[in-house]
Motif scaffolding. Structure first.
Motif, PDB file in Angstrom:
ATOM      1  N   VAL A 144       0.844  -1.191   0.000  1.00 14.30           N
ATOM      2  CA  VAL A 144       0.000   0.000   0.000  1.00 14.30           C
ATOM      3  C   VAL A 144       0.878   1.240   0.000  1.00 14.30           C
ATOM      4  N   CYS A 145       0.316   2.318  -0.510  1.00 14.77           N
ATOM      5  CA  CYS A 145       1.009   3.604  -0.562  1.00 14.77           C
ATOM      6  C   CYS A 145       0.029   4.697  -0.156  1.00 14.77           C
ATOM      7  N   MET A 146       0.469   5.575   0.730  1.00 18.21           N
ATOM      8  CA  MET A 146      -0.389   6.683   1.155  1.00 18.21           C
ATOM      9  C   MET A 146       0.466   7.922   1.358  1.00 18.21           C
ATOM     10  N   GLU A 147      -0.175   9.080   1.251  1.00 21.04           N
ATOM     11  CA  GLU A 147       0.536  10.342   1.425  1.00 21.04           C
ATOM     12  C   GLU A 147       0.545  10.724   2.895  1.00 21.04           C
ATOM     13  N   SER A 148       1.595  11.397   3.314  1.00 20.51           N
ATOM     14  CA  SER A 148       1.737  11.789   4.722  1.00 20.51           C
ATOM     15  C   SER A 148       1.024  13.117   4.946  1.00 20.51           C
ATOM     16  N   THR A 149      -0.270  13.036   5.193  1.00 23.19           N
ATOM     17  CA  THR A 149      -1.099  14.221   5.405  1.00 23.19           C
ATOM     18  C   THR A 149      -1.101  14.574   6.885  1.00 23.19           C
ATOM     19  N   GLY A 150      -0.356  15.609   7.262  1.00 21.62           N
ATOM     20  CA  GLY A 150      -0.313  16.041   8.661  1.00 21.62           C
ATOM     21  C   GLY A 150       0.034  14.898   9.593  1.00 21.62           C
ATOM     22  N   LYS A 151      -0.791  14.733  10.628  1.00 21.26           N
ATOM     23  CA  LYS A 151      -0.664  13.612  11.554  1.00 21.26           C
ATOM     24  C   LYS A 151      -1.730  12.554  11.318  1.00 21.26           C
ATOM     25  N   TYR A 152      -2.574  12.750  10.296  1.00 21.26           N
ATOM     26  CA  TYR A 152      -3.709  11.856  10.080  1.00 21.26           C
ATOM     27  C   TYR A 152      -3.301  10.483   9.567  1.00 21.26           C
ATOM     28  N   TRP A 153      -2.077  10.386   9.020  1.00 21.04           N
ATOM     29  CA  TRP A 153      -1.638   9.091   8.500  1.00 21.04           C
ATOM     30  C   TRP A 153      -1.215   8.140   9.610  1.00 21.04           C
TER      31      TRP A 153
END
Length: 413
Positions: free
Chosen positions: A62-71
């Motif tokens: 999986v790949c996700m963007e580091s959005t603030g602290k929400y990740w």
């Protein structure tokens, strides 16, 4: 030429505060990709359901963007079951005009299936917890400094010039004097009493102390001083409690901590532990020492186009690590205990100036820490004096060697 499919089954995740959008990209042998979309909330039970949904398909990349602290909550749930690539938002930004939550997640999946996204360095859970505590400790230190400045401003406002005759306004003697003034502003101070209670002799004479404490403090300013001092004491208590938590959590990395302490400037156990909280203890996470220095932002950037080199200033990376290295470097270059570092600084300072020379010393310190942890050996300054001769793998004839020497101004005899 088509791009190679590295991950036939992968998932792109768009992370938001209250929900995540997941898109699974399933590519068959003919190169045709099928997309499966679903939305989950960020509550723990839904994130666990998300992990089960990935396992059902089966998708473990999986790949996700580091959005603030929400990740972070998503990462904590998927860490045990998936291979997670945490990407910087600027590297997975969708095309302008085609940006929705679903298209964002699909774009991330399309980039990742071709391995076009590089993941960020994420240390293990305990290192992340240690890092979080150290960064909170730094915030408390900054708050303490702010309160000290406010305290000094009130003293200046009231013309209480104690800071001009004592080295530390928050010292035992100075605080005793200020407390006595606040309790009885109209009564003169008996300085002999404070001088006898002081742990060490004071440089200021009684005449200087008398002039410095001749003030006109109002009731409002006195109350403000009490509030500031109470807040400062509360911050000190919280900071001491936090240091105990850090020491307890860092006992597991005592061996690595002692190795880092052998590097110049990191003799303090807390400083060595703070470095470990930023870079981790396993240097295999970084293929080379250059990768670590680039991640920390202590090397020049690459910026070249059409054969022209533009600004190669250091990157903005290492916002917490770089200031610590700079602080240590500034302390080392003033001392003559480590000539291998000080001489390098003086050599670079003549040509490039103080700031660039300090950044070069930061690079040298980080390289030393990398090799100390990688090789599990203590710091040895004598290695800077050794020259490694690499066996050449190229051949050259005598005639070619003679022509090469002549072209560089040598006379063949």
């Amino acid at each position: 030429m088509a791009l190679k499919i590295v991950y036939p089954i992968c998932c792109g995740i768009g992370v938001h505060k209250s929900f995540v959008v997941a898109v699974i990209a399933h590519t068959n042998d003919e190169g045709i990709t099928e997309y499966i979309r679903r939305r989950f909330s960020t509550f723990t039970n839904n994130l666990k359901e998300f992990a089960q949904w990935l396992e059902y398909h089966p998708c473990f990349d999986v790949c996700m963007e580091s959005t603030g602290k929400y990740w972070i909550p998503v990462y904590n749930i998927l860490e045990a079951s998936c291979n997670i690539c945490l990407a910087h938002p600027k590297y997975v930004k969708a095309i302008r005009g085609k940006k929705t939550d679903k298209k964002d997640a699909q774009w991330i999946a399309d980039l990742y299936k071709h391995a076009l996204v590089s993941g960020s360095f994420i240390p293990p859970l305990k290192i992340r917890q240690l890092r979080d505590l150290f960064r909170y400790q730094m915030k408390l230190t900054q708050l303490q400094t702010s309160e000290k400045n406010r305290y000094q401003n009130v003293l200046t406002w009231s013309n209480l010039q104690i800071a001009s005759v004592v080295s530390d306004v928050f010292g035992k003697s100075a605080q005793s004097m200020i407390t006595s003034i606040l309790a009885n502003p109209e009564e003169p101070l008996v300085f002999e009493t404070f001088l006898s209670r002081a742990g060490r002799p004071m440089k200021a004479s009684i005449e200087e102390l008398t002039l410095a404490t001749d003030c006109d403090i109002t009731t409002e300013q006195a109350n403000k001083l009490r509030v500031i001092k109470a807040h400062f004491d509360a911050l000190t208590f919280c900071k001491n409690s936090l240091e105990q938590l850090i020491q307890e959590l860092g006992q597991e990395y005592e061996a690595q901590q002692k190795l880092v302490q052998t590097v110049p400037g990191f003799k303090n156990p807390m400083t060595a532990l703070r470095i470990l909280s930023e870079i981790g203890v396993d240097m295999n996470q970084f293929p080379t020492v250059g990768k670590l220095c680039s991640w920390a932002g202590v090397v020049p950037a690459n910026n070249e186009s059409a054969g022209k080199k533009f600004s190669t200033r250091i990157s903005k990376g290492g916002q917490y690590l770089k200031p610590l290295l700079a602080q240590v470097a500034n302390a080392i270059v003033r001392s003559e205990k480590n000539p291998e570092i000080r001489n390098k600084y003086l050599q670079l300072k003549k040509r490039r100036g103080h700031k660039k020379a300090i950044m070069a010393i930061c690079h040298r310190l980080l390289v030393a820490i990398y090799h100390v942890l990688k090789k599990n050996k203590a710091y040895n300054p004598e290695l800077y004096n050794q020259v490694e001769y690499v066996t050449p793998n190229k051949t050259i004839t005598l005639q070619e060697a003679a022509r090469y020497a002549q072209s560089h101004g040598f006379k063949i005899v």
